[in-house]
Design an enzyme around this catalytic site. Sequence first.
Site, PDB file in Angstrom:
ATOM      1  N   ALA A  67      20.501  37.388  49.004  1.00 59.28           N
ATOM      2  CA  ALA A  67      21.813  37.964  48.700  1.00 59.28           C
ATOM      3  C   ALA A  67      21.881  38.382  47.231  1.00 59.28           C
ATOM      4  O   ALA A  67      22.377  39.466  46.898  1.00 59.28           O
ATOM      5  CB  ALA A  67      22.925  36.960  49.024  1.00 59.28           C
TER       6      ALA A  67
ATOM      7  N   ASN B  19      19.442  30.675  37.711  1.00 56.65           N
ATOM      8  CA  ASN B  19      18.899  30.075  38.935  1.00 56.65           C
ATOM      9  C   ASN B  19      18.146  28.791  38.606  1.00 56.65           C
ATOM     10  O   ASN B  19      17.601  28.631  37.522  1.00 56.65           O
ATOM     11  CB  ASN B  19      17.939  31.062  39.622  1.00 56.65           C
ATOM     12  CG  ASN B  19      17.744  30.736  41.089  1.00 56.65           C
ATOM     13  OD1 ASN B  19      18.726  30.591  41.819  1.00 56.65           O
ATOM     14  ND2 ASN B  19      16.505  30.601  41.539  1.00 56.65           N
ATOM     15  N   ARG B  20      18.143  27.854  39.577  1.00 55.35           N
ATOM     16  CA  ARG B  20      17.400  26.594  39.385  1.00 55.35           C
ATOM     17  C   ARG B  20      15.900  26.864  39.379  1.00 55.35           C
ATOM     18  O   ARG B  20      15.185  26.433  38.481  1.00 55.35           O
ATOM     19  CB  ARG B  20      17.698  25.610  40.530  1.00 55.35           C
ATOM     20  CG  ARG B  20      19.090  25.097  40.616  1.00 55.35           C
ATOM     21  CD  ARG B  20      19.237  24.222  41.831  1.00 55.35           C
ATOM     22  NE  ARG B  20      18.656  24.824  43.051  1.00 55.35           N
ATOM     23  CZ  ARG B  20      18.748  24.311  44.259  1.00 55.35           C
ATOM     24  NH1 ARG B  20      19.377  23.167  44.440  1.00 55.35           N
ATOM     25  NH2 ARG B  20      18.218  24.910  45.304  1.00 55.35           N
TER      26      ARG B  20
ATOM     27  N   GLY C  94      18.119  34.447  45.482  1.00 55.02           N
ATOM     28  CA  GLY C  94      17.624  34.616  46.856  1.00 55.02           C
ATOM     29  C   GLY C  94      17.928  36.021  47.360  1.00 55.02           C
ATOM     30  O   GLY C  94      18.184  36.950  46.577  1.00 55.02           O
TER      31      GLY C  94
ATOM     32  N   VAL D  31      12.748  28.563  38.539  1.00 53.94           N
ATOM     33  CA  VAL D  31      12.432  29.487  37.450  1.00 53.94           C
ATOM     34  C   VAL D  31      11.634  30.688  37.965  1.00 53.94           C
ATOM     35  O   VAL D  31      11.891  31.838  37.578  1.00 53.94           O
ATOM     36  CB  VAL D  31      11.666  28.737  36.333  1.00 53.94           C
ATOM     37  CG1 VAL D  31      11.154  29.709  35.274  1.00 53.94           C
ATOM     38  CG2 VAL D  31      12.575  27.683  35.696  1.00 53.94           C
TER      39      VAL D  31
ATOM     40  N   LYS E 195      14.441  39.510  57.684  1.00 53.60           N
ATOM     41  CA  LYS E 195      14.786  40.612  56.783  1.00 53.60           C
ATOM     42  C   LYS E 195      13.563  41.264  56.113  1.00 53.60           C
ATOM     43  O   LYS E 195      13.609  42.435  55.756  1.00 53.60           O
ATOM     44  CB  LYS E 195      15.767  40.133  55.707  1.00 53.60           C
ATOM     45  CG  LYS E 195      17.165  39.856  56.251  1.00 53.60           C
ATOM     46  CD  LYS E 195      18.139  39.510  55.139  1.00 53.60           C
ATOM     47  CE  LYS E 195      19.520  39.211  55.696  1.00 53.60           C
ATOM     48  NZ  LYS E 195      20.528  38.985  54.648  1.00 53.60           N
TER      49      LYS E 195
ATOM     50  N   ASN F 295      18.333  44.634  56.142  1.00 54.42           N
ATOM     51  CA  ASN F 295      19.249  43.861  57.002  1.00 54.42           C
ATOM     52  C   ASN F 295      19.939  44.742  58.036  1.00 54.42           C
ATOM     53  O   ASN F 295      20.744  44.263  58.823  1.00 54.42           O
ATOM     54  CB  ASN F 295      20.303  43.112  56.166  1.00 54.42           C
ATOM     55  CG  ASN F 295      21.376  44.047  55.663  1.00 54.42           C
ATOM     56  OD1 ASN F 295      21.090  45.192  55.324  1.00 54.42           O
ATOM     57  ND2 ASN F 295      22.601  43.583  55.633  1.00 54.42           N
TER      58      ASN F 295
HETATM   59  P1  NDP Z   1      18.441  32.248  50.024  1.00 55.02           P
HETATM   60  O1  NDP Z   1      17.974  31.013  50.711  1.00 55.02           O
HETATM   61  O2  NDP Z   1      17.549  33.453  49.965  1.00 55.02           O
HETATM   62  O3  NDP Z   1      18.841  31.877  48.495  1.00 55.02           O
HETATM   63  C1  NDP Z   1      19.638  30.770  48.214  1.00 55.02           C
HETATM   64  C2  NDP Z   1      19.974  30.752  46.728  1.00 55.02           C
HETATM   65  O4  NDP Z   1      20.921  29.704  46.516  1.00 55.02           O
HETATM   66  C3  NDP Z   1      18.782  30.458  45.842  1.00 55.02           C
HETATM   67  O5  NDP Z   1      18.911  31.192  44.642  1.00 55.02           O
HETATM   68  C4  NDP Z   1      18.940  28.953  45.573  1.00 55.02           C
HETATM   69  O6  NDP Z   1      18.394  28.548  44.331  1.00 55.02           O
HETATM   70  C5  NDP Z   1      20.432  28.835  45.486  1.00 55.02           C
HETATM   71  N1  NDP Z   1      20.917  27.474  45.727  1.00 55.02           N
HETATM   72  C6  NDP Z   1      20.939  26.798  46.908  1.00 55.02           C
HETATM   73  N2  NDP Z   1      21.483  25.574  46.725  1.00 55.02           N
HETATM   74  C7  NDP Z   1      21.819  25.473  45.409  1.00 55.02           C
HETATM   75  C8  NDP Z   1      22.431  24.462  44.609  1.00 55.02           C
HETATM   76  N3  NDP Z   1      22.800  23.288  45.122  1.00 55.02           N
HETATM   77  N4  NDP Z   1      22.632  24.722  43.295  1.00 55.02           N
HETATM   78  C9  NDP Z   1      22.259  25.919  42.769  1.00 55.02           C
HETATM   79  N5  NDP Z   1      21.671  26.905  43.471  1.00 55.02           N
HETATM   80  C10 NDP Z   1      21.461  26.688  44.774  1.00 55.02           C
HETATM   81  O7  NDP Z   1      19.826  32.614  50.709  1.00 55.02           O
HETATM   82  P2  NDP Z   1      20.569  34.046  50.728  1.00 55.02           P
HETATM   83  O8  NDP Z   1      20.465  34.643  49.383  1.00 55.02           O
HETATM   84  O9  NDP Z   1      20.125  34.817  51.907  1.00 55.02           O
HETATM   85  O10 NDP Z   1      22.084  33.600  51.022  1.00 55.02           O
HETATM   86  C11 NDP Z   1      22.858  32.934  50.027  1.00 55.02           C
HETATM   87  C12 NDP Z   1      24.280  32.844  50.521  1.00 55.02           C
HETATM   88  O11 NDP Z   1      24.823  34.145  50.651  1.00 55.02           O
HETATM   89  C13 NDP Z   1      24.434  32.185  51.904  1.00 55.02           C
HETATM   90  O12 NDP Z   1      25.406  31.183  51.816  1.00 55.02           O
HETATM   91  C14 NDP Z   1      24.925  33.304  52.812  1.00 55.02           C
HETATM   92  O13 NDP Z   1      25.877  32.819  53.734  1.00 55.02           O
HETATM   93  C15 NDP Z   1      25.597  34.233  51.824  1.00 55.02           C
HETATM   94  N6  NDP Z   1      25.590  35.625  52.271  1.00 55.02           N
HETATM   95  C16 NDP Z   1      26.806  36.215  52.428  1.00 55.02           C
HETATM   96  C17 NDP Z   1      26.864  37.510  52.858  1.00 55.02           C
HETATM   97  C18 NDP Z   1      28.198  38.142  53.026  1.00 55.02           C
HETATM   98  O14 NDP Z   1      28.245  39.238  53.586  1.00 55.02           O
HETATM   99  N7  NDP Z   1      29.282  37.537  52.559  1.00 55.02           N
HETATM  100  C19 NDP Z   1      25.649  38.305  53.150  1.00 55.02           C
HETATM  101  C20 NDP Z   1      24.421  37.591  52.908  1.00 55.02           C
HETATM  102  C21 NDP Z   1      24.413  36.278  52.498  1.00 55.02           C
HETATM  103  P3  NDP Z   1      16.840  28.174  44.142  1.00 55.02           P
HETATM  104  O15 NDP Z   1      16.103  29.484  44.127  1.00 55.02           O
HETATM  105  O16 NDP Z   1      16.825  27.476  42.838  1.00 55.02           O
HETATM  106  O17 NDP Z   1      16.461  27.300  45.311  1.00 55.02           O
END
Ligand code: NDP
Length: 285
Positions: free
Chosen positions: A136, A156-157, A134, A159, A73, A94
């Site tokens: 999304a 967010n976890r 992240g 920081v 992306k 995307n």
């Molecule tokens: P990223 O890897 O970029 O970000 C993941 C995020 O989730 C981070 O903020 C991370 O926090 C957080 N996270 C992960 N595990 C935990 C946990 N156990 N507790 C708290 N926070 C957590 O992923 P994306 O943003 O690309 O995707 C996120 C979700 O969105 C995916 O599941 C994807 O399937 C979904 N999605 C859905 C779409 C749709 O059209 N419905 C489109 C795009 C994505 P930290 O920064 O602290 O690690």
Amino acid sequence: MPETPNFLSLITGSFASPAAENPTVVMIEAAYRHHGVNARYVNCEVAPDALGDAVRGARAMRWAGFNCSIPHKVAVLAHLDGIAESAEIIGAVNCVVRRDDALIGENTDGLGFVHALQTVADPREREMVLFGAGGAARAIAVETARAGVASINVVNRDVGRGEELRALIEERTSAAATFTAWDGPYQVPDGVTLVVNATSVGLFPDIKAYLAVDTSSLRPGTVVADVIPNPPRTAFLRDAASRRCVTLDGLGMLVNQGVIGIRHWTGIDPDPAVMRAALEDLFGS
Ligand code: NDP
């Protein structure tokens, strides 16, 4: 005069790695069939070091465009001729669209979310809590801010990532932004009327994973949305529904970003119900 036959399909698709589990092809091709469009959507496994060649191939074959998913992306930006304003603010593309001979990067994730949200609620003037920072979450933050939410508290976890998104909202949109480090069950404050899970918590196969939110702090009538498409009915949404919140599942976002992509590539306005039905057949509603 009989019409000259045209056996040339309009080609679209997706570049991702891994690609095999990406269900987008099912809903896009369902729409092409339903609307009688002579188009294909090809789901392609593209390794990071092959992205440049893949884009050059799409250019050479005059694809109408393609989606980019993880891990392309941001990397795809180096291979494009231009970028839409919201994609530039989000910092990721995307969806790529060929306009004449130029490949232009769009971001349909956040707008897809907003269009789905608008089927259940008006985002304007709402106080919003956003879990995650992240890709999304960034897309959702930028587009909900552009759609008029008053404020966003990023929870967010990590920081660094959370602060970065707070700063992006403050600097590039008209919404107010705050950040809360997420280190225990989060209490949703009074006045919040839109709560969005944009983390990956709840995604198959880890469907019992617990989103650290005190759901007793969710008030009836609050709009609660989840980005998780599989399964669509997450534990978080089930808890929110039992608190009499208005819920929105991740299929809505997925379908609506597909609608925007098809509109960009073909010029037709596809029926979202057909696309959703195709996904519900896959995931169960
Ligand atoms: P990223 O890897 O970029 O970000 C993941 C995020 O989730 C981070 O903020 C991370 O926090 C957080 N996270 C992960 N595990 C935990 C946990 N156990 N507790 C708290 N926070 C957590 O992923 P994306 O943003 O690309 O995707 C996120 C979700 O969105 C995916 O599941 C994807 O399937 C979904 N999605 C859905 C779409 C749709 O059209 N419905 C489109 C795009 C994505 P930290 O920064 O602290 O690690």
